[in-house]
Design a protein around this motif. Structure first.
Motif, PDB file in Angstrom:
ATOM      1  N   SER A 121       1.034  -1.131   0.122  1.00 27.87           N
ATOM      2  CA  SER A 121      -0.251  -0.064   0.079  1.00 27.87           C
ATOM      3  C   SER A 121       1.197   1.319  -0.015  1.00 27.87           C
ATOM      4  CB  SER A 121      -0.933   0.060   1.291  1.00 27.87           C
ATOM      5  OG  SER A 121      -1.685   1.181   1.424  1.00 27.87           O
ATOM      6  N   PRO A 122       0.154   2.294  -0.874  1.00 31.54           N
ATOM      7  CA  PRO A 122       2.032   3.239  -1.413  1.00 31.54           C
ATOM      8  C   PRO A 122       1.116   4.458   0.177  1.00 31.54           C
ATOM      9  CG  PRO A 122       0.289   3.295  -2.707  1.00 31.54           C
ATOM     10  CD  PRO A 122      -0.319   2.060  -2.233  1.00 31.54           C
ATOM     11  N   LEU A 123      -0.228   3.982   0.798  1.00 35.49           N
ATOM     12  CA  LEU A 123      -0.337   4.616   1.847  1.00 35.49           C
ATOM     13  C   LEU A 123       0.426   4.563   3.540  1.00 35.49           C
ATOM     14  CD1 LEU A 123      -4.080   4.612   2.059  1.00 35.49           C
ATOM     15  CD2 LEU A 123      -2.787   6.190   1.571  1.00 35.49           C
ATOM     16  N   ILE A 124       1.754   3.553   2.866  1.00 33.66           N
ATOM     17  CA  ILE A 124       1.764   3.223   4.214  1.00 33.66           C
ATOM     18  C   ILE A 124       3.496   3.711   4.194  1.00 33.66           C
ATOM     19  CG2 ILE A 124       3.119   1.132   5.471  1.00 33.66           C
ATOM     20  CD1 ILE A 124       1.207  -0.078   4.876  1.00 33.66           C
ATOM     21  N   GLY A 125       3.971   4.645   4.706  1.00 33.86           N
ATOM     22  CA  GLY A 125       4.844   5.396   4.689  1.00 33.86           C
ATOM     23  C   GLY A 125       6.505   4.866   5.591  1.00 33.86           C
ATOM     24  N   GLN A 126       5.828   4.417   6.806  1.00 30.83           N
ATOM     25  CA  GLN A 126       7.175   3.315   7.607  1.00 30.83           C
ATOM     26  C   GLN A 126       5.720   1.963   8.457  1.00 30.83           C
ATOM     27  OE1 GLN A 126      10.238   3.070   7.882  1.00 30.83           O
ATOM     28  NE2 GLN A 126      10.673   5.446   6.477  1.00 30.83           N
ATOM     29  N   ALA A 127       6.352   1.213   8.591  1.00 35.92           N
ATOM     30  CA  ALA A 127       5.939   0.050   9.451  1.00 35.92           C
ATOM     31  C   ALA A 127       7.028  -0.418  10.167  1.00 35.92           C
ATOM     32  CB  ALA A 127       5.548  -0.609   8.531  1.00 35.92           C
ATOM     33  N   CYS A 128       6.545  -0.789  11.537  1.00 38.03           N
ATOM     34  CA  CYS A 128       7.625  -0.972  12.902  1.00 38.03           C
ATOM     35  C   CYS A 128       6.503  -2.472  13.066  1.00 38.03           C
ATOM     36  CB  CYS A 128       8.026  -0.447  14.015  1.00 38.03           C
ATOM     37  SG  CYS A 128       9.143  -1.586  14.591  1.00 38.03           S
ATOM     38  N   VAL A 129       7.483  -3.627  12.539  1.00 40.64           N
ATOM     39  CA  VAL A 129       6.480  -5.125  13.028  1.00 40.64           C
ATOM     40  C   VAL A 129       7.003  -5.696  14.446  1.00 40.64           C
ATOM     41  CG1 VAL A 129       6.215  -7.757  13.068  1.00 40.64           C
ATOM     42  CG2 VAL A 129       6.048  -5.580  11.169  1.00 40.64           C
ATOM     43  N   ILE A 130       6.538  -5.598  15.467  1.00 41.12           N
ATOM     44  CA  ILE A 130       6.126  -6.657  16.650  1.00 41.12           C
ATOM     45  C   ILE A 130       6.058  -8.019  17.140  1.00 41.12           C
ATOM     46  CG2 ILE A 130       5.999  -6.068  19.543  1.00 41.12           C
ATOM     47  CD1 ILE A 130       6.811  -2.946  17.660  1.00 41.12           C
ATOM     48  N   GLY A 131       6.706  -8.401  17.318  1.00 43.50           N
ATOM     49  CA  GLY A 131       6.449 -10.001  17.652  1.00 43.50           C
ATOM     50  C   GLY A 131       7.312 -10.468  18.637  1.00 43.50           C
ATOM     51  N   ASP A 132       8.218 -10.186  19.063  1.00 40.66           N
ATOM     52  CA  ASP A 132       9.078 -11.117  20.015  1.00 40.66           C
ATOM     53  C   ASP A 132       8.543 -11.076  20.859  1.00 40.66           C
ATOM     54  OD1 ASP A 132      12.241 -12.049  19.949  1.00 40.66           O
ATOM     55  OD2 ASP A 132      12.498 -10.672  21.232  1.00 40.66           O
ATOM     56  N   ARG A 133       8.453 -12.886  21.374  1.00 42.34           N
ATOM     57  CA  ARG A 133       7.941 -13.663  22.439  1.00 42.34           C
ATOM     58  C   ARG A 133       6.378 -12.790  22.077  1.00 42.34           C
ATOM     59  NH1 ARG A 133      12.881 -11.494  24.548  1.00 42.34           N
ATOM     60  NH2 ARG A 133      11.717  -9.114  25.382  1.00 42.34           N
TER      61      ARG A 133
ATOM     62  N   GLU B 227      12.665   7.934  16.098  1.00 41.80           N
ATOM     63  CA  GLU B 227      12.351   6.480  15.866  1.00 41.80           C
ATOM     64  C   GLU B 227      13.364   5.873  14.501  1.00 41.80           C
ATOM     65  OE1 GLU B 227       8.191   8.527  16.873  1.00 41.80           O
ATOM     66  OE2 GLU B 227      10.268   8.856  15.410  1.00 41.80           O
ATOM     67  N   LEU B 228      14.335   6.998  13.816  1.00 42.42           N
ATOM     68  CA  LEU B 228      14.490   6.686  12.232  1.00 42.42           C
ATOM     69  C   LEU B 228      16.465   6.918  12.809  1.00 42.42           C
ATOM     70  CD1 LEU B 228      12.503   7.187   9.509  1.00 42.42           C
ATOM     71  CD2 LEU B 228      12.802   4.746  10.776  1.00 42.42           C
TER      72      LEU B 228
ATOM     73  N   ARG C  13      14.431  -0.079  16.306  1.00 40.88           N
ATOM     74  CA  ARG C  13      13.502  -0.871  17.239  1.00 40.88           C
ATOM     75  C   ARG C  13      13.347  -0.550  18.880  1.00 40.88           C
ATOM     76  NH1 ARG C  13      11.860  -4.475  13.214  1.00 40.88           N
ATOM     77  NH2 ARG C  13      12.981  -4.286  11.471  1.00 40.88           N
ATOM     78  N   LYS C  14      14.427  -0.698  19.720  1.00 45.68           N
ATOM     79  CA  LYS C  14      14.787  -0.428  21.373  1.00 45.68           C
ATOM     80  C   LYS C  14      13.931   1.170  21.610  1.00 45.68           C
ATOM     81  CE  LYS C  14      16.983  -0.159  25.448  1.00 45.68           C
ATOM     82  NZ  LYS C  14      18.148  -1.013  25.817  1.00 45.68           N
ATOM     83  N   PRO C  15      14.064   1.889  20.992  1.00 44.38           N
ATOM     84  CA  PRO C  15      13.209   3.642  21.103  1.00 44.38           C
ATOM     85  C   PRO C  15      12.189   2.700  20.857  1.00 44.38           C
ATOM     86  CG  PRO C  15      15.409   4.130  19.992  1.00 44.38           C
ATOM     87  CD  PRO C  15      15.211   2.137  20.292  1.00 44.38           C
ATOM     88  N   ILE C  16      11.172   2.621  20.076  1.00 43.31           N
ATOM     89  CA  ILE C  16       9.991   2.567  19.677  1.00 43.31           C
ATOM     90  C   ILE C  16       9.051   2.019  20.351  1.00 43.31           C
ATOM     91  CG2 ILE C  16       8.859   1.450  17.573  1.00 43.31           C
ATOM     92  CD1 ILE C  16      10.687   2.459  15.808  1.00 43.31           C
ATOM     93  N   ALA C  17      10.005   0.260  20.388  1.00 36.83           N
ATOM     94  CA  ALA C  17       9.275   0.249  21.934  1.00 36.83           C
ATOM     95  C   ALA C  17       8.736   0.719  22.569  1.00 36.83           C
ATOM     96  CB  ALA C  17       9.998  -1.589  21.774  1.00 36.83           C
TER      97      ALA C  17
END
Length: 600
Positions: free
Chosen positions: A487-499, A574-575, A583-587
């Motif tokens: 989707s061109p609407l999505i500029g950035q994505a950060c996936v969460i899922g560890d544990r 974030e970047l 990733r850690k600062p985002i979390a």
């Protein structure tokens, strides 16, 4: 091939240093433009640049800069960067660049770690640097290239030409292959940045590999637009031009690169994936705004071109009727688009520094722009693997370049060896020892795999792999790339899922594409923050997430997402400056939003 042969002839015997390579280029192409701006009168030939380099080198020597000294540079992309860097290099000093987005505390850290006694900055960064200088007693002089000498600083005009009797030739002839050339401070996604020490030998090996794989035209044009603190900018748009006599056009505002491309029409262009994603989104937005009949014709042409690309990538024959259809579309449509983008004369274009979604690369191949991924690190002088022009395998970062050996450890970690590898980190002997395995192999921290043709595929960073609550391993970068490509609407994505029991995603809207989309859907004159809360936007993003999930394994699919207001900017919370996720600062920053995604 004639152009490449001419380049080999020009190169001659291997120079002992980049400083010697610069002198050879000046002798071979004195009247060729070395560096220019797009403004009238902002150009220097290689002879003119050398004259100014010599005058400034003498002035820097008068200020006490000696062989081996570090010199801090905090400059945007402008001709003076190349002038100052070369002048310091001529003395055998070690010029290094500071990201312009760093805070005073971060500036203090890297300048203090480097041991720099002199800094060269521009007025735009005066306040930040001078605040840092309060705790940097070793910095004896600060040169402001466009200032008036305020606050105890010096002007460029005071220094350049202030030591006319200085023996420049003796200074640069003392430089050997194993002398330090520069420092590259890593962008620090997991802690304080490490100072990667690179020698003249390292970069000469990188240049040699680039020449053998790509074979640049003898009078290539490049654009200097990435941060000079990043190895990609230094290698592609500073050291390569020094070695081969390219013409550099500076672009001081990286957000303007898409508009600068058609004005320069570079022969070699490197960009981080986000730029390619934005160019694709921009073309798609233009297409969406066309009258239906015209839009349908272009969409049909693109579909045919994509089919051809996929057949070629699979090693299958292209039917004659399809080939003729694409050739007609190329003449009528795609050639004009290449000219509009400014890539009609590009002989090699590349993406790197982060994963590029395969759909993005396929799109540009369909337009006749043979985009290929490459892979390297600051620690490897930006060198490692390249997709050679004419032999690009989409989804890989190419084959190891000449002079580089790569093997995989038992856990899939990429190990690399060659003359392009750093001798170590600045002031960090323990980290240096940790980085190197037996027999000089550098442990990269990246997990990879080779295909049957010897092309390398990067899976993810070793420390960033997601291991979910059920013990399944997966690559967040792969999932994030699939989301952005869907989707061109999505500029950035950060996936969460560890544990965690399932994957979720923090999504940021694309600041360039979304306003045009909003206008077409009755949401004009709303801010990015407002649009993040609009149900129409959420539904459109949800459709993109659903499309991405269809391409992912069940365990990889994103079950829930939230759209965050605003934008994520390079060098922000974030970047990194090179647009890698912190990733850690985002979390930590979005802990509440993340926990809400896992609430019952």
């Amino acid at each position: 091939m004639a152009e490449r042969a001419d380049q080999e002839k020009q190169a001659g015997p291997e120079p002992a240093s980049l400083a010697e390579a610069f002198r050879r280029t000046v002798a071979a192409h004195p009247e060729r433009v070395a560096v220019r701006t797009l403004e009238e009168g902002g150009a220097l030939t290689w002879r003119e640049l050398a004259d100014r380099v010599d005058a400034l080198a003498g002035g820097l020597a008068r200020l006490g800069v000696r062989h081996g000294d570090s010199v801090a540079l905090m400059l945007a992309n402008r001709p003076e960067f190349h002038l100052v860097d070369l002048a310091a290099m001529t003395l055998g000093a070690v010029p290094f660049s500071i990201y312009q987005t760093l805070t005073p505390e971060q500036i203090e850290y890297v300048v203090g770690d480097s041991g720099a006694r002199l800094a060269v900055i521009e007025r735009a960064y005066f306040e930040s640097f001078m605040k840092a200088r309060q705790n940097l007693p070793a910095v004896e002089n600060v040169l402001v290239i466009d200032g008036e000498g305020e606050g105890g600083t010096l002007r460029l005009s005071e220094v350049e030409g202030s030591n006319p009797g200085f023996d420049v030739a003796s200074a640069w002839r003392r430089i050997g292959p194993d002398d330090l050339l520069t420092l590259i401070y890593t962008s620090g996604t997991t802690g304080p940045p490490k100072g990667v020490q690179l020698t003249h030998r390292n970069l000469l090996a990188s240049i040699r590999a680039a020449r053998e794989v790509i074979g640049f035209p003898s009078q290539a044009r490049v654009i200097s637009w990435l941060p000079a603190a990043h190895i990609a900018e230094r290698a592609a748009h500073h050291y390569l031009p020094i070695a081969f006599g390219f013409t550099i056009t500076t672009c001081s505002n990286p957000r303007e690169i898409v508009s600068v491309l058609p004005k320069v029409r570079p022969n070699w262009f490197f960009a981080v994936p986000r730029i390619w994603e934005k160019m694709k989104a921009g073309l798609e937005a233009r297409l969406a705004a066309l009258p239906e009949a015209q839009r349908q014709g272009i969409e049909a042409a693109l579909a045919a071109a994509l089919e051809k690309v996929r057949l070629q990538q699979a090693g299958r024959p292209v039917p004659r009727e399809l080939a003729e259809k694409v050739a007609a579309a190329d003449a009528a449509i795609f050639s004009g688009l290449r000219t509009m983008l400014g890539l009609d004369q590009a002989q090699a274009v590349a993406a790197g520094a982060a994963p590029t979604p395969p759909e993005v690369i396929e799109f540009f191949h369909a337009l006749g722009i043979e985009l290929g991924e490459l892979w390297g690190m600051s620690e490897t002088s930006g060198t490692g693997t390249v997709n050679p022009p004419g032999q690009v395998r989409i989804g890989t970062v190419g084959r190891p370049v000449p002079g580089v050996e790569i093997k995989l450890a038992a856990d899939g970690e990429i190990l690399i060896r060659g003359d392009c590898i750093m001798p170590g980190y600045r002031n960090l002997p323990d980290k240096t020892r940790e980085a190197f395995a037996a027999d000089g192999w550098l442990a990269t921290g990246d997990i990879g795999e080779f295909d049957e043709e010897g092309y390398l595929r990067i899976i993810d960073r070793k420390k960033e792999l997601i291991i979910n609550a059920a013990g399944k391993n997966m690559s967040p970068a792969n999932i994030e790339g699939t989301l952005k490509a869907s989707s061109p609407l999505i500029g950035q994505a950060c996936v969460i899922g560890d544990r965690r029991p399932y994957n979720t995603a923090l999504i940021v809207l694309d600041a360039d594409f979304v306003p045009a989309w909003a206008e077409q859907h009755g949401l004009a004159r709303r801010s990015l923050e407002q649009l993040a809360g609009e149900e129409k936007v959420r539904q459109a993003v949800a459709a993109g997430v659903e499309a991405a999930n269809a391409k992912l394994a069940r365990v990889e699919q994103v079950k829930k997402f939230t759209i965050l207001p605003g934008d994520w900017l390079p060098g922000g919370d974030e970047l990194t400056p090179t647009m890698k996720l912190k990733r850690k600062p985002i979390a930590e920053k979005y802990a509440r939003e993340i926990e809400a995604l896992y609430a019952a």
